[in-house]
Design an enzyme around this catalytic site. Structure first.
Site, PDB file in Angstrom:
ATOM      1  CG  ASP A 187      -1.807   1.120   1.278  1.00  0.00           C
ATOM      2  OD1 ASP A 187      -1.831   1.925   0.571  1.00  0.00           O
ATOM      3  OD2 ASP A 187      -2.705   1.330   2.123  1.00  0.00           O
ATOM      4  CG  ASP A 239      -3.051   3.779  -2.936  1.00  0.00           C
ATOM      5  OD1 ASP A 239      -4.182   3.352  -3.099  1.00  0.00           O
ATOM      6  OD2 ASP A 239      -2.619   4.477  -1.897  1.00  0.00           O
ATOM      7  CD  GLU A 240      -4.937  -0.419  -0.607  1.00  0.00           C
ATOM      8  OE1 GLU A 240      -5.411  -1.511  -0.391  1.00  0.00           O
ATOM      9  OE2 GLU A 240      -5.704   0.607  -0.006  1.00  0.00           O
TER      10      GLU A 240
END
Ligand SMILES: [Mg+2]
Lengths: 412, 77
Positions: A8, A104-105
């Site tokens: 993350d 974003d993960e």
């Protein structure tokens, strides 16, 4: 034993902006929608701004009250997409089973590539260091034996950290966490669980299953599995994209929409953008939903079924009909939105309709594809229906490029 | 300050891109004597990230970054 990482990026938008602006790096920074627009809200903040208790989603003026020296910067989605791809480039040096979750993960499945948690942890450390060195931003990574615990691990210690949750230590780490930390436990589920005395994930894991079942039905199985580390869902291979549940867009306009004609201008822009996104994914929709929010912030949502389509003007006329039938403009509208759902892949054979003029539809469809190509090459403003020129203060936005990236659901 | 500059570069037969000469915006230009290292890296001083070429230019070591399709120079260290 499976070995799964969840990585993350920490304060992703803000970190990318701080990297590009060395002079603001040591200040509290928030990435916001346009600051002089009244719908300006905080999209992301850096670690320093976090210390002032600034929250994602709150209004800019609220954040500035907490922290007068807050530096607000505009988002650059092109940069975020580039950095997101760069993180995937790094992850793909270790596995081809990479499943993104939002921008974003990602989950990274190392099963078969490593043979112990120690090795998995070493890979996680390597990824953490490389992202920092190569991209100038930080990640936190959870290492575990299922996706749910890996995700909890990436949230456990941050920024720039690795947390290992094994079959030996998960009771000491995961079970002590509040139940709402579990993926997909929202506020209503949390309240319901709290009301039967379940506050931690451990309490949930050990809660008598029949009682859980009588309270939550099918959902109980998932709660039970997730909390006990029994989630078996695989990490999907890179490039495998789920069908989205819905594609939507909404906007708060620069001035309020006083009548149907105003709303029509804005809906034109929104419908065009969601239809283009739908076509990009090769889908057709069967449900159109419209949401209308008035100047007192009361919202109504109305939906209707349509015959399977990906044609802009058909979606638009369904949306406009919903507005016309459900809103009388006693109060002006502040924002409107549209979303499409219940998708069918476009390649699926389609039932030709006796009631629709299929020849005309084929022409419409060809027109849409040509305009899509033009807009892709020359930008959203290159071809526009004349209605948009009636009032540029209502139509002068381009939602497809500016839409925020919404986190996706785990089961979508 | 991050400043994009003009660069003369060559693709070799394997598709590798190698910078040969940099052209400052003030008109001066310098040959790159040698590229000693190529790797992905962030540039904390200029602010950015990309493919970083460590170059010897006029006796000094410089970092030359390729950010997507634009080049910028960052002081070393
Ligand atoms: Mg994040």
């Amino acid at each position: 034993m499976r070995y799964i990482l969840h990585s993350d990026c920490n304060g992703f938008f803000a970190s990318v902006e701080c990297l590009h602006n060395p002079e603001i790096r040591n200040k509290p920074v928030a990435v916001c929608g346009d600051t002089d627009m009244r719908h300006g809200i905080i999209l992301a903040k850096n670690e320093i701004a976090k210390q002032y208790n600034i929250k994602t989603g709150e209004a800019i003026w609220q954040a500035v009250e907490k922290c007068p020296e807050l530096v607000t910067v505009k988002p650059h989605f092109d940069r975020y997409i580039r950095f997101s791809k760069e993180t995937t480039r790094i992850y793909s040096d270790y596995s081809d089973r990479i499943e993104p979750f939002g921008i974003d993960e990602s989950w990274i499945d190392l099963t078969g590539c490593v043979n112990s948690f120690e090795e998995a942890q070493a890979v996680a450390e390597q990824i953490r260091k490389r992202v920092k060195y190569e991209l100038g931003i930080t990640v936190s990574i959870g290492v575990s034996f299922n996706k749910i615990f890996a995700k909890l691990g990436s949230d456990y210690k941050k920024p720039d950290a690795v947390t290992l949750i094994t079959d030996k230590n998960y009771k000491d780490i995961v079970w002590k966490l509040p139940v709402e930390d579990l993926l997909n436990v929202g506020r209503s589920t949390k309240t319901k669980l709290n009301s039967i005395g379940v506050f931690t994930i451990g309490q949930l894991a050990n809660f008598p299953y029949p009682i859980l079942k009588s309270n939550f039905g099918k959902w109980a199985d998932i709660l039970h599995m997730f909390s006990n580390g029994l989630d078996m869902s695989p990490v999907k291979a890179l490039g495998f994209v789920n069908l989205p549940k819905s594609i939507g867009n909404s906007t708060t306009t620069c001035r309020d929409m006083k009548n149907y004609e105003d709303a029509k201008i804005v809906m034109n822009v929104l419908a065009d953008s969601v239809c283009r996104r739908m076509r990009e994914q090769g889908l057709s929709a069967t449900t159109v939903t419209v949401s209308l929010r008035d100047t007192t912030l009361m919202t109504i949502t109305r939906q209707c079924k349509i015959e399977t389509t990906d044609i802009s003007c058909e979606v638009l006329s369904a949306a406009l009909k919903l507005i016309k039938e459900n809103y009388r403009f006693d109060k002006p509208l502040r924002s409107i939105g549209i979303s499409l759902s219940d998708f069918k892949p476009k390649l699926e054979p389609q039932q030709l309709s006796l009631l629709r003029d299929e020849k005309k539809r084929t022409r419409q469809s060809a027109l849409d594809s040509s305009i899509d190509i033009l807009k892709k090459r020359f930008g959203s403003y290159c071809v526009r229906p004349a209605v948009l020129l009636a009032d540029r203060s209502l139509s002068g936005f381009s939602p497809k490029e500016e839409h925020t990236v919404h986190p996706v659901g785990y089961f979508s | 300050m991050k400043q994009y500059i003009s660069v003369t570069a060559r693709f070799d037969e394997d598709g590798n891109l190698l910078p040969l000469k940099i052209h400052w915006n003030d008109g001066r230009s310098f040959e790159i004597d040698k590229v000693t290292d190529i790797r992905y890296a962030a540039s904390l001083k200029a602010g950015g990230a990309g493919l970083r070429y460590t170059c010897r230019i006029a006796g000094a070591e410089k970092y030359l970054f390729l950010e997507e399709n634009r080049w910028f120079v960052d002081a070393r260290g």
